[in-house]
Design an enzyme around this catalytic site. Structure first.
Site, PDB file in Angstrom:
ATOM      1  N   PRO A  45       0.820  -1.223   0.000  1.00 23.86           N
ATOM      2  CA  PRO A  45       0.000   0.000   0.000  1.00 23.86           C
ATOM      3  C   PRO A  45       0.852   1.270   0.000  1.00 23.86           C
ATOM      4  O   PRO A  45       1.977   1.262   0.499  1.00 23.86           O
ATOM      5  CB  PRO A  45      -0.811  -0.105   1.306  1.00 23.86           C
ATOM      6  CG  PRO A  45      -0.039  -1.047   2.169  1.00 23.86           C
ATOM      7  CD  PRO A  45       0.714  -1.970   1.261  1.00 23.86           C
ATOM      8  N   ASP A  46       0.309   2.357  -0.583  1.00 29.43           N
ATOM      9  CA  ASP A  46       1.015   3.647  -0.519  1.00 29.43           C
ATOM     10  C   ASP A  46       0.533   4.403   0.715  1.00 29.43           C
ATOM     11  O   ASP A  46      -0.137   3.828   1.584  1.00 29.43           O
ATOM     12  CB  ASP A  46       0.838   4.443  -1.831  1.00 29.43           C
ATOM     13  CG  ASP A  46      -0.602   4.859  -2.080  1.00 29.43           C
ATOM     14  OD1 ASP A  46      -1.458   4.619  -1.200  1.00 29.43           O
ATOM     15  OD2 ASP A  46      -0.885   5.431  -3.150  1.00 29.43           O
ATOM     16  N   PHE A  47       0.876   5.674   0.835  1.00 33.26           N
ATOM     17  CA  PHE A  47       0.428   6.473   1.982  1.00 33.26           C
ATOM     18  C   PHE A  47      -0.948   7.080   1.749  1.00 33.26           C
ATOM     19  O   PHE A  47      -1.832   6.982   2.582  1.00 33.26           O
ATOM     20  CB  PHE A  47       1.413   7.638   2.228  1.00 33.26           C
ATOM     21  CG  PHE A  47       2.567   7.298   3.130  1.00 33.26           C
ATOM     22  CD1 PHE A  47       2.628   6.107   3.817  1.00 33.26           C
ATOM     23  CD2 PHE A  47       3.603   8.221   3.311  1.00 33.26           C
ATOM     24  CE1 PHE A  47       3.692   5.810   4.649  1.00 33.26           C
ATOM     25  CE2 PHE A  47       4.674   7.940   4.141  1.00 33.26           C
ATOM     26  CZ  PHE A  47       4.722   6.730   4.805  1.00 33.26           C
ATOM     27  N   ASN A 119      11.055   5.109  -1.969  1.00 34.90           N
ATOM     28  CA  ASN A 119      10.534   3.864  -1.414  1.00 34.90           C
ATOM     29  C   ASN A 119      11.556   3.172  -0.520  1.00 34.90           C
ATOM     30  O   ASN A 119      12.762   3.321  -0.683  1.00 34.90           O
ATOM     31  CB  ASN A 119      10.067   2.933  -2.534  1.00 34.90           C
ATOM     32  CG  ASN A 119       8.853   3.506  -3.221  1.00 34.90           C
ATOM     33  OD1 ASN A 119       8.235   4.428  -2.685  1.00 34.90           O
ATOM     34  ND2 ASN A 119       8.520   2.992  -4.380  1.00 34.90           N
ATOM     35  N   ASP A 121      10.999  -0.240   0.262  1.00 31.33           N
ATOM     36  CA  ASP A 121      10.723  -1.680   0.136  1.00 31.33           C
ATOM     37  C   ASP A 121      11.845  -2.463  -0.545  1.00 31.33           C
ATOM     38  O   ASP A 121      11.749  -3.680  -0.695  1.00 31.33           O
ATOM     39  CB  ASP A 121       9.395  -1.905  -0.606  1.00 31.33           C
ATOM     40  CG  ASP A 121       9.352  -1.233  -1.975  1.00 31.33           C
ATOM     41  OD1 ASP A 121      10.419  -1.055  -2.586  1.00 31.33           O
ATOM     42  OD2 ASP A 121       8.252  -0.883  -2.427  1.00 31.33           O
ATOM     43  N   HIS A 138      14.951   7.959   1.129  1.00 37.50           N
ATOM     44  CA  HIS A 138      14.390   7.819   2.478  1.00 37.50           C
ATOM     45  C   HIS A 138      14.895   6.549   3.159  1.00 37.50           C
ATOM     46  O   HIS A 138      14.211   5.961   3.997  1.00 37.50           O
ATOM     47  CB  HIS A 138      12.863   7.829   2.418  1.00 37.50           C
ATOM     48  CG  HIS A 138      12.315   9.145   1.944  1.00 37.50           C
ATOM     49  ND1 HIS A 138      11.012   9.328   1.542  1.00 37.50           N
ATOM     50  CD2 HIS A 138      12.906  10.359   1.812  1.00 37.50           C
ATOM     51  CE1 HIS A 138      10.837  10.586   1.180  1.00 37.50           C
ATOM     52  NE2 HIS A 138      11.972  11.232   1.322  1.00 37.50           N
TER      53      HIS A 138
HETATM   54  P1  CNA Z   1       1.890   8.793  -1.564  1.00 41.10           P
HETATM   55  O1  CNA Z   1       1.817  10.147  -0.970  1.00 41.10           O
HETATM   56  O2  CNA Z   1       1.033   7.719  -0.993  1.00 41.10           O
HETATM   57  O3  CNA Z   1       1.578   8.975  -3.129  1.00 41.10           O
HETATM   58  C1  CNA Z   1       1.453   7.894  -4.013  1.00 41.10           C
HETATM   59  C2  CNA Z   1       0.903   8.448  -5.318  1.00 41.10           C
HETATM   60  O4  CNA Z   1       0.869   7.394  -6.258  1.00 41.10           O
HETATM   61  C3  CNA Z   1      -0.531   8.966  -5.182  1.00 41.10           C
HETATM   62  O5  CNA Z   1      -0.667  10.152  -5.954  1.00 41.10           O
HETATM   63  C4  CNA Z   1      -1.383   7.823  -5.779  1.00 41.10           C
HETATM   64  O6  CNA Z   1      -2.589   8.309  -6.313  1.00 41.10           O
HETATM   65  C5  CNA Z   1      -0.425   7.304  -6.832  1.00 41.10           C
HETATM   66  N1  CNA Z   1      -0.582   5.895  -7.171  1.00 41.10           N
HETATM   67  C6  CNA Z   1      -0.804   4.841  -6.351  1.00 41.10           C
HETATM   68  N2  CNA Z   1      -0.786   3.668  -7.039  1.00 41.10           N
HETATM   69  C7  CNA Z   1      -0.564   4.009  -8.336  1.00 41.10           C
HETATM   70  C8  CNA Z   1      -0.415   3.263  -9.537  1.00 41.10           C
HETATM   71  N3  CNA Z   1      -0.461   1.903  -9.557  1.00 41.10           N
HETATM   72  N4  CNA Z   1      -0.215   3.924 -10.704  1.00 41.10           N
HETATM   73  C9  CNA Z   1      -0.135   5.295 -10.718  1.00 41.10           C
HETATM   74  N5  CNA Z   1      -0.252   6.060  -9.614  1.00 41.10           N
HETATM   75  C10 CNA Z   1      -0.445   5.414  -8.430  1.00 41.10           C
HETATM   76  O7  CNA Z   1       3.388   8.248  -1.558  1.00 41.10           O
HETATM   77  P2  CNA Z   1       4.725   9.011  -1.915  1.00 41.10           P
HETATM   78  O8  CNA Z   1       5.673   7.982  -2.362  1.00 41.10           O
HETATM   79  O9  CNA Z   1       4.496  10.203  -2.751  1.00 41.10           O
HETATM   80  O10 CNA Z   1       5.146   9.540  -0.461  1.00 41.10           O
HETATM   81  C11 CNA Z   1       6.428   9.439   0.008  1.00 41.10           C
HETATM   82  C12 CNA Z   1       6.557   8.495   1.191  1.00 41.10           C
HETATM   83  C13 CNA Z   1       5.771   7.225   1.043  1.00 41.10           C
HETATM   84  C14 CNA Z   1       7.972   8.018   1.282  1.00 41.10           C
HETATM   85  O11 CNA Z   1       8.575   8.512   2.433  1.00 41.10           O
HETATM   86  C15 CNA Z   1       7.942   6.491   1.297  1.00 41.10           C
HETATM   87  O12 CNA Z   1       8.913   5.953   2.130  1.00 41.10           O
HETATM   88  C16 CNA Z   1       6.578   6.153   1.744  1.00 41.10           C
HETATM   89  N6  CNA Z   1       6.044   4.810   1.395  1.00 41.10           N
HETATM   90  C17 CNA Z   1       6.797   3.896   0.734  1.00 41.10           C
HETATM   91  C18 CNA Z   1       6.261   2.646   0.425  1.00 41.10           C
HETATM   92  C19 CNA Z   1       7.127   1.645  -0.292  1.00 41.10           C
HETATM   93  O13 CNA Z   1       8.329   1.593  -0.062  1.00 41.10           O
HETATM   94  N7  CNA Z   1       6.528   0.827  -1.171  1.00 41.10           N
HETATM   95  C20 CNA Z   1       4.945   2.352   0.769  1.00 41.10           C
HETATM   96  C21 CNA Z   1       4.192   3.320   1.464  1.00 41.10           C
HETATM   97  C22 CNA Z   1       4.761   4.546   1.768  1.00 41.10           C
END
Ligand code: CNA
Length: 298
Positions: A45-47, A119, A121, A138
């Protein structure tokens, strides 16, 4: 829009106008910036996505602000919310997404100048992006250290990702076996410094960059989100995200597609899924077959 052939790089802000440039194979120093949106396709999941994002599922912790879960002061005071949520961020067997492999392919072709990821992960590493081209802005889950407890500094003993994974799977908070301090993965919390590599690389990289690709981020976290403003004025910038991100309303800061502000046509927006965007880019760079092969054989 000003009448200047070099500054009006693309005809309009859709991906179509970048395609011509991609087909000419003009880009040799590509920077890719990524966020959590490149890993949602493989189940992490994202944030900030409504409903599925981590921030919208924190009700049970009764946090003053969702960001507190990743705040170093709050963590030392109450580590439980972080470790509960970490289970979703550290799944056991996850294959990188097509977007991760596309970035690896750019590296294989010698046209990836640097990959700046937010990210944690480690899927960039798993996909095979070489470490020297990678800036884990990060930090990552790769290693962890003892950080102590509130008002008592830790002994900094190093722990592996596996140590953390086992504790998290058993729903335990990991404590240091030497001094009893909390063990924290080496990811950057709010209130902590970014890795030195970020500061060492970004200025020169962005001066050299001839194409900036930004995938799957809301561009809300500073200083990472400010990087896009360091690209030179004649560097095309392409945002691939399912919604617009990083818009400031200022013509020279952030992405801006609001027409009247868009003096220099260099910003392109592909509204959609990261993996679909990566496939379109690969196709027009003549790399689609190699991308499929990489995805299927990895
Ligand atoms: P965020 O703020 O959650 O933004 C994610 C963006 O991606 C949003 O605009 C979503 O609408 C968009 N989105 C989600 N899925 C898709 C997809 N499949 N295709 C296109 N667009 C999509 O997260 P950010 O990365 O901007 O924020 C930064 C934080 C999140 C960092 O400090 C990370 O460490 C942190 N994070 C990382 C992970 C990971 O490592 N996978 C997971 C969750 C949070």
């Amino acid at each position: 829009k000003i009448d200047h052939p070099q500054l009006n790089i693309v005809k309009d802000s859709t991906m179509d106008s970048l395609i011509e440039l991609l087909q000419k194979k003009e880009f040799k120093n590509i920077i890719v910036m990524t966020g959590a949106g490149v890993s949602t396709a493989v189940g992490i999941p994202d944030f900030r996505s409504p409903e599925t994002g981590i921030y919208s599922n924190l009700g049970k912790f009764d946090l003053p602000h969702p960001e507190d879960m990743f705040d170093i002061e709050y963590f030392l005071y109450n580590p439980q919310p972080f470790y509960t949520v970490m289970k979703d961020l550290l799944p056991k067997k996850v294959k990188p997404s097509k977007t991760h492999y596309f970035i690896r392919l750019l590296a294989d072709k010698g046209i990836l100048l640097r990959h700046y990821t937010q990210n944690i992960d480690t899927l960039e590493r798993v996909a095979g992006v070489p470490e020297e081209l990678l800036v884990e802005s990060h930090g990552s889950f790769h290693t962890a250290h003892c950080v102590g407890i509130k008002d008592k500094p830790g002994c900094r003993k190093e722990y592996s990702r596996e140590f953390i994974r086992e504790k998290v799977a058993a729903q335990e908070v990991p404590y240091c076996t030497e001094c009893g301090g909390l063990v924290k993965p080496d990811i950057v919390f709010f209130g902590e410094e970014l890795p030195q590599k970020f500061f060492d690389c970004y200025y020169e990289d962005f001066q050299k960059c001839d194409l900036l690709l930004v995938f799957g981020t809301s561009l809300k976290v500073q200083p990472f989100c400010n990087l896009i403003d360091f690209a030179k004025i004649d560097t095309p910038r392409c945002l691939i995200n399912n919604k617009l991100a990083g818009v400031t309303g200022h013509p020279r800061k952030g992405f801006d597609f609001s027409g009247s502000f868009q003096k220099y046509r260099r910003d392109v927006f592909y509204k959609g899924n990261c993996d679909d965007g990566a496939v379109i880019l690969a196709k027009h760079m003549g790399l689609e077959e190699e991308l499929n092969e990489l995805v299927n054989t990895s």
